[in-house]
Design an enzyme around this catalytic site. Structure first.
Site, PDB file in Angstrom:
ATOM      1  N   GLY A   1     -15.415  -7.847   2.632  1.00 38.39           N
ATOM      2  CA  GLY A   1     -15.283  -9.301   2.653  1.00 38.39           C
ATOM      3  C   GLY A   1     -15.101  -9.870   4.046  1.00 38.39           C
ATOM      4  O   GLY A   1     -14.989 -11.085   4.219  1.00 38.39           O
TER       5      GLY A   1
ATOM      6  N   CYS B   1     -12.710  -2.470   5.412  1.00 37.30           N
ATOM      7  CA  CYS B   1     -11.935  -1.629   4.490  1.00 37.30           C
ATOM      8  C   CYS B   1     -12.861  -1.026   3.429  1.00 37.30           C
ATOM      9  O   CYS B   1     -12.564   0.029   2.874  1.00 37.30           O
ATOM     10  CB  CYS B   1     -10.834  -2.441   3.814  1.00 37.30           C
ATOM     11  N   GLY B   2     -13.961  -1.689   3.130  1.00 38.39           N
ATOM     12  CA  GLY B   2     -14.935  -1.165   2.161  1.00 38.39           C
ATOM     13  C   GLY B   2     -15.961  -0.242   2.786  1.00 38.39           C
ATOM     14  O   GLY B   2     -16.876   0.217   2.100  1.00 38.39           O
TER      15      GLY B   2
ATOM     16  N   ARG C   1      -2.622   0.565  18.158  1.00 35.81           N
ATOM     17  CA  ARG C   1      -3.321  -0.027  17.012  1.00 35.81           C
ATOM     18  C   ARG C   1      -3.228   0.969  15.864  1.00 35.81           C
ATOM     19  O   ARG C   1      -2.657   2.054  16.010  1.00 35.81           O
ATOM     20  CB  ARG C   1      -4.791  -0.272  17.422  1.00 35.81           C
ATOM     21  N   LYS C   2      -3.832   0.619  14.734  1.00 43.00           N
ATOM     22  CA  LYS C   2      -3.801   1.547  13.599  1.00 43.00           C
ATOM     23  C   LYS C   2      -4.436   2.880  13.984  1.00 43.00           C
ATOM     24  O   LYS C   2      -5.300   2.931  14.879  1.00 43.00           O
ATOM     25  CB  LYS C   2      -4.521   0.942  12.393  1.00 43.00           C
TER      26      LYS C   2
ATOM     27  N   ARG D   1       0.862  -1.199   0.000  1.00 45.07           N
ATOM     28  CA  ARG D   1       0.000   0.000   0.000  1.00 45.07           C
ATOM     29  C   ARG D   1       0.892   1.240   0.000  1.00 45.07           C
ATOM     30  O   ARG D   1       1.854   1.317   0.768  1.00 45.07           O
ATOM     31  CB  ARG D   1      -0.895  -0.020   1.239  1.00 45.07           C
TER      32      ARG D   1
END
Ligand code: SF4
Length: 517
Positions: A437, A442-443, A181-182, A72
């Site tokens: 998914g 992420c979507g 975390r992120k 990415r």
């Protein structure tokens, strides 16, 4: 070498990734990839090191045993030059089988990379000021923002210099490379919230305040938003921040997260859990100990939400210039198309492109007398500025094709579903379709008009891919996540079930009613 952090003293309470981060700072993996693993090959990589690869922007591609990787690349606020776009295209061509995905954080992703490729990829990206560093991992990720920064008639100020300052302050800064975390930052000065403020860990949105008899343009600050399987909408702190104070405040908030965020369980480590437990008043108290007192909130200038869609031809704030928003179906494009986009940006615009968090792209700075010629270009047949109401508003995560966490295939399902709905239904408004998914989101399915979340379902034929459907998500005002309908729908049935749902809405809606409002 990892720093000696205070939480190291309670190592027995930390999760496994935390203990690994105490042994080695995630950023060290960049050198290890270049100088050790790329030379010694895939089999030389110790299993436990793969979780640190994320700090280099690298994930293992599914199936892990095949030795391929995803990369990415951060594109802060979506600002890209044609020169950078060409390098992205050439790297995809050389190593990534020609694929390029645009993500919901304005980044781009490659697939099919091998460990031996990374030294050259990192070098060629760095030569044009692009980085994959910290695009993943427990660190400040790609800074998202207004894709129209600097050209937007609806922005209070140009946020490009602030984005650059934030990027400088956080990228490769070891003070912030070991967060629980992120950590996702958004900044925009548009009154239409293109940076999706409510779903980021830290966001800045436009505001004004009268200070010493003068109206000052600045920002309001939101903390603790995030999606995944326990989604939270961010909350506003009661402070007003001048443009030149954004970096100081961002650093302060990141310090609060670093030092007080939870490190016991990975699934409860995002900033949103700390904010939910503390509340915004206590959060601000702790922040004030770091950055000192700030003025209280002023007047919020956000008036709505454009959902990050800029399809079509629009006037810029510069007289006589236009930007052209192009649709990339489900965010999947190619090296070939990126080369062409770079050429079009040079030929018709100012040599710049903007990636958008709806997985689309913009060619800015086109003079009025060039518009007709640009619109006739063959590339704009596929990447059309006038997409249909479903295909043009369909967002998809990576899914099972490449992602190890996925439970279902996503991009092909979404492409097929949107095309089917465009063929079957005539409708006078776009319907935003998002698919994930797995629950990691992420979507961003929770903010969609219609969101699909992939999972498995038991049938007579065995376990099959299936989806829950949620409706009515948006980020107007404080925002609202969509509501899940009962039951699950087999993957093959998704297009027909959505057709029924949209037809029902079309039949029953009031004259000006949209899917969410
Ligand atoms: Fe993978 Fe899940 Fe993210 Fe989709 S939402 S890309 S399946 S982690």
């Amino acid at each position: 070498m990892a720093k000696q952090w205070a939480w190291a003293e309670q190592a027995d309470q930390l999760n496994q990734v935390e203990r690994l981060k105490l042994e080695q700072d995630g950023l060290d993996i960049i050198n290890d990839i270049i100088h050790i693993y790329a030379k010694e090959g895939f089999s030389s990589i110790p299993e436990e090191k793969f979780s640190l690869f994320k700090w280099a922007g690298v994930y293992q591609q599914r199936p892990k045993s095949d030795g391929y990787f995803m990369l990415r690349i951060r594109i802060p606020s979506g600002l890209l030059t044609s020169q950078q776009a060409r390098v992205l295209a050439s790297l995809s061509q050389d190593y990534g089988r020609g694929l390029i995905d645009v993500t919901t954080r304005q980044a781009v992703q490659y697939h099919w990379l091998q460990i031996e490729n990374f030294p050259d990829i990192f070098k060629r990206l760095g030569e044009v000021g692009l980085y994959s560093w910290e695009a993943c991992g427990d660190c400040p990720r790609t800074i998202v923002g207004n894709a129209l920064a600097g050209i937007d008639p609806n922005e209070l100020i140009d946020t490009r210099p602030i984005v650059a300052e934030l990027e400088k302050a956080f990228l490769l800064n070891r003070e912030f490379s070991n967060l629980p975390r992120k950590y996702k930052i958004s900044i925009s000065s548009s009154i239409y919230n293109p940076g999706n403020a409510q779903i980021n860990d830290l966001s800045f949105t436009p505001a004004v305040k009268e200070i010493d008899g003068e109206e000052v343009i600045g920002f309001h600050v939101w903390v603790g938003g995030g999606l995944s399987n326990r989604p939270h909408l961010a909350k506003q702190l009661n402070i007003f921040v001048r443009p030149e104070q954004v970096v100081e405040v961002a650093k302060g908030i990141t310090e609060v997260f670093r030092d007080h965020g939870y490190r016991e369980k990975r699934h409860k480590a995002r900033l949103k859990f700390l904010v939910a437990d503390w509340g915004v008043d206590k959060f601000l108290e702790v922040l004030t100990e770091i950055i000192g007192p700030y003025p209280t909130r002023g007047m919020d200038k956000t008036v709505g939400w454009n959902a990050g869609y800029f399809n079509g031809v629009h006037r810029q704030k510069q007289d006589g210039y236009y930007y052209v928003g192009l649709n990339i179906p489900v965010g999947r494009t190619s090296a070939e198309e990126f080369f062409q986009l770079a050429d079009l940006a040079d030929q018709y615009g100012s040599g710049s492109l903007r990636t958008v968090n709806t997985q689309n792209i913009i060619i800015p700075d086109v003079p009025k007398d060039q518009l007709d010629e640009l619109l006739k270009e063959p590339l704009l047949q596929r990447l059309t500025p006038q997409p249909k109401p479903f295909t043009g508003y369909a967002v998809s995560c990576t899914g099972i094709e490449f992602c190890n966490l996925a439970l279902t295939e996503t991009k092909e399902l979404m492409r097929r579903t949107a095309e089917f709905l465009d063929q079957e239904i005539e409708i006078d408004q776009p319907i935003r379709l998002h698919v994930n998914g797995c629950p990691n989101s992420c979507g961003q399915q929770q903010i969609a008009d219609i969101g699909l979340l992939g999972g498995k379902m038991r049938t007579k034929e065995g376990m099959v891919e299936a989806y829950t459907i949620s409706i009515g998500g948006h980020l107007h005002g404080d925002g609202q996540f969509n509501t899940q309908l009962k039951g699950r729908v087999k993957s093959d049935d998704v297009p027909h079930v959505l057709k029924g749902l949209v037809l029902l809405f079309k039949e029953q809606k009031q004259s000006n009613e949209t899917f969410t409002q």
